[in-house]
Motif scaffolding. Structure first.
Motif, PDB file in Angstrom:
ATOM      1  N   GLN A 167     -33.362  22.892  24.439  1.00 10.46           N
ATOM      2  CA  GLN A 167     -32.110  22.956  23.155  1.00 10.46           C
ATOM      3  C   GLN A 167     -32.056  24.279  22.759  1.00 10.46           C
ATOM      4  O   GLN A 167     -33.292  24.565  21.931  1.00 10.46           O
ATOM      5  N   LEU A 182     -24.852  20.934  11.066  1.00 13.59           N
ATOM      6  CA  LEU A 182     -24.171  22.027  10.795  1.00 13.59           C
ATOM      7  C   LEU A 182     -24.552  22.784   9.475  1.00 13.59           C
ATOM      8  O   LEU A 182     -24.350  22.355   8.704  1.00 13.59           O
ATOM      9  N   GLY A 207     -29.428  25.583  20.776  1.00 18.92           N
ATOM     10  CA  GLY A 207     -28.458  25.436  19.718  1.00 18.92           C
ATOM     11  C   GLY A 207     -27.486  26.499  19.441  1.00 18.92           C
ATOM     12  O   GLY A 207     -27.502  27.288  20.651  1.00 18.92           O
ATOM     13  N   GLY A 208     -26.719  26.697  18.541  1.00 16.81           N
ATOM     14  CA  GLY A 208     -25.796  27.925  18.453  1.00 16.81           C
ATOM     15  C   GLY A 208     -24.864  27.780  17.624  1.00 16.81           C
ATOM     16  O   GLY A 208     -24.671  26.730  16.726  1.00 16.81           O
ATOM     17  N   VAL A 223     -37.718  26.400  18.580  1.00 24.16           N
ATOM     18  CA  VAL A 223     -38.350  24.912  18.135  1.00 24.16           C
ATOM     19  C   VAL A 223     -38.734  24.115  19.344  1.00 24.16           C
ATOM     20  O   VAL A 223     -38.869  23.057  19.146  1.00 24.16           O
ATOM     21  N   LYS A 277     -32.412  23.888  12.553  1.00 25.09           N
ATOM     22  CA  LYS A 277     -33.366  23.539  13.155  1.00 25.09           C
ATOM     23  C   LYS A 277     -34.518  22.832  12.445  1.00 25.09           C
ATOM     24  O   LYS A 277     -35.422  21.870  12.939  1.00 25.09           O
ATOM     25  N   SER A 332     -25.179  25.113  14.586  1.00 26.81           N
ATOM     26  CA  SER A 332     -25.261  23.661  14.789  1.00 26.81           C
ATOM     27  C   SER A 332     -26.446  23.437  15.835  1.00 26.81           C
ATOM     28  O   SER A 332     -26.957  24.262  16.472  1.00 26.81           O
ATOM     29  N   TYR A 333     -27.213  22.370  15.171  1.00 28.33           N
ATOM     30  CA  TYR A 333     -28.575  22.192  16.092  1.00 28.33           C
ATOM     31  C   TYR A 333     -28.467  20.345  16.134  1.00 28.33           C
ATOM     32  O   TYR A 333     -27.960  19.786  15.223  1.00 28.33           O
ATOM     33  N   ARG A 334     -28.943  19.827  17.415  1.00 29.65           N
ATOM     34  CA  ARG A 334     -28.691  18.501  17.549  1.00 29.65           C
ATOM     35  C   ARG A 334     -30.063  17.969  17.379  1.00 29.65           C
ATOM     36  O   ARG A 334     -31.092  18.405  17.601  1.00 29.65           O
ATOM     37  N   VAL A 345     -20.849  27.432  16.422  1.00 34.40           N
ATOM     38  CA  VAL A 345     -19.840  26.182  16.810  1.00 34.40           C
ATOM     39  C   VAL A 345     -18.728  26.899  17.264  1.00 34.40           C
ATOM     40  O   VAL A 345     -18.397  27.930  16.953  1.00 34.40           O
TER      41      VAL A 345
END
Lengths: 175, 151
Positions: A170, B112, A172-173, A53, B65, B122-124, A175
């Motif tokens: 980015q 999360l 993500g991933g 994304v 996402k 997790s994604y920011r 935790v």
């Protein structure tokens, strides 16, 4: 499973058939490793889909900047003020954009004999994204970016040109 | 008396607890260890395939996402309702409490999502707005309200 002759010797084993008694050998562990790796790779290839994304993310970032630099249908001249707080006015998080090293923004505003530039995030992403688009056969492996030139006028009719470059890396991933 | 591995042996190399002709017992020990290792190996593989095959990782990633993009795009004052049927279906299947499936951290700017045993995905998000959120267990929805950060 072994074919045996009348003397009860394995047809494919040496007559001494010592191999029968060896339960734990390095070859067995090697075999397991091969089987494990093959299954893991197969499953990861099939299910380990990466949903990318980054491109829409950099688009949204550009639109946010355009929205923030416009006031109704005119150019927001507060942008040119020295005390203009980019993060606060544009509703963007400094923590994520500047410190996460996953984003890059380069904005230049020109018009009415004035010029102002903003540069935020990891500068390297610009070069990487451009390299990905021009040189690489697989640009998805590189950061994704968006570049737009936006022209607008202030209330007096003076033209302002805004160059916006945004990049996202980015992924993500877990935790 | 010598100690070799787990079997206590005397000077002649004979096990204290095994008969003198201990060949059969050695084979048995090898076989037992072999079977135990096999069971461990195939259990790990089964767990790995079952988890990957349940699509939990994809669903976690997809929703983390999706929510991040929705928040990034939203303007202050927006109310958002997101359908979570897919998330709750997997969470119920994997015995995860529905209220633990999604967390939005306004401090870290992080989403999360967790639908299976494990840490989750997790994604920011980069929006500085404050997200007021809540999970509706029965309606299977995530309700969000975007408010301007005044701090």
């Amino acid at each position: 499973m072994l074919f045996r002759d009348k003397k009860v010797d394995g047809r494919f084993l040496p007559k001494g058939k010592k191999g029968d008694n060896r339960w734990l050998t390095p070859w067995m562990f090697l075999n397991w490793a091969f089987i494990g790796v093959a299954i893991a790779v197969g499953v990861l290839l099939f299910y380990g889909l990466f949903i990318d994304v980054r491109e829409p993310e950099s688009d949204i970032l550009t639109l946010k900047v355009i929205d923030c630099f416009s006031d109704a249908q005119y150019f927001n001249e507060e942008v040119l003020m020295p005390d203009f707080d980019f993060y606060k006015e544009c509703g963007l998080s400094k923590l994520v954009l500047d410190e996460s090293e996953s984003y890059y923004l380069k904005i230049s505003v020109e018009g009415d004999n004035q010029k102002k530039e903003f540069e935020i995030g990891k500068k390297d992403l610009e070069l990487q994204c451009k390299l990905g688009k021009t040189v690489s056969k697989d640009p998805e492996k590189y950061p994704q970016c968006d570049e737009r030139i936006f022209k607008t006028t202030n209330q007096n009719g003076d033209l302002f040109t805004i160059n916006i470059f945004t990049a996202s890396d980015q992924e993500g991933g877990r935790v | 008396m010598k100690r070799r591995g787990l079997i206590i042996r005397n000077r002649k190399g004979e096990s204290r607890f095994l008969p003198k002709s201990k060949k059969g017992m050695d084979i048995l020990h090898g076989a037992v260890i072999f079977i135990v290792l096999n069971l461990i190996f195939f259990s790990v593989m089964f767990f790995f395939i079952a988890r990957a095959g349940s699509q939990a990782t994809i669903v976690e990633q997809k929703y983390a996402k999706r929510i991040a993009l929705i928040i990034d795009q939203a303007k202050p004052g927006t109310n958002i309702s997101l359908d979570l049927q897919e998330v709750y279906f997997l969470a119920d299947k994997n015995n995860i409490n529905r209220l633990d499936t999604i967390k939005i951290d306004n401090e870290k700017k992080e989403i999360l999502v967790r639908v299976d045993v494990g840490p989750g995905y997790s994604y920011r998000f980069f929006s500085d707005d404050v997200i007021l959120w809540g999970l509706k267990r029965k309606a299977m929805k995530l309700e969000m309200e975007v408010k301007k950060n005044v701090v």
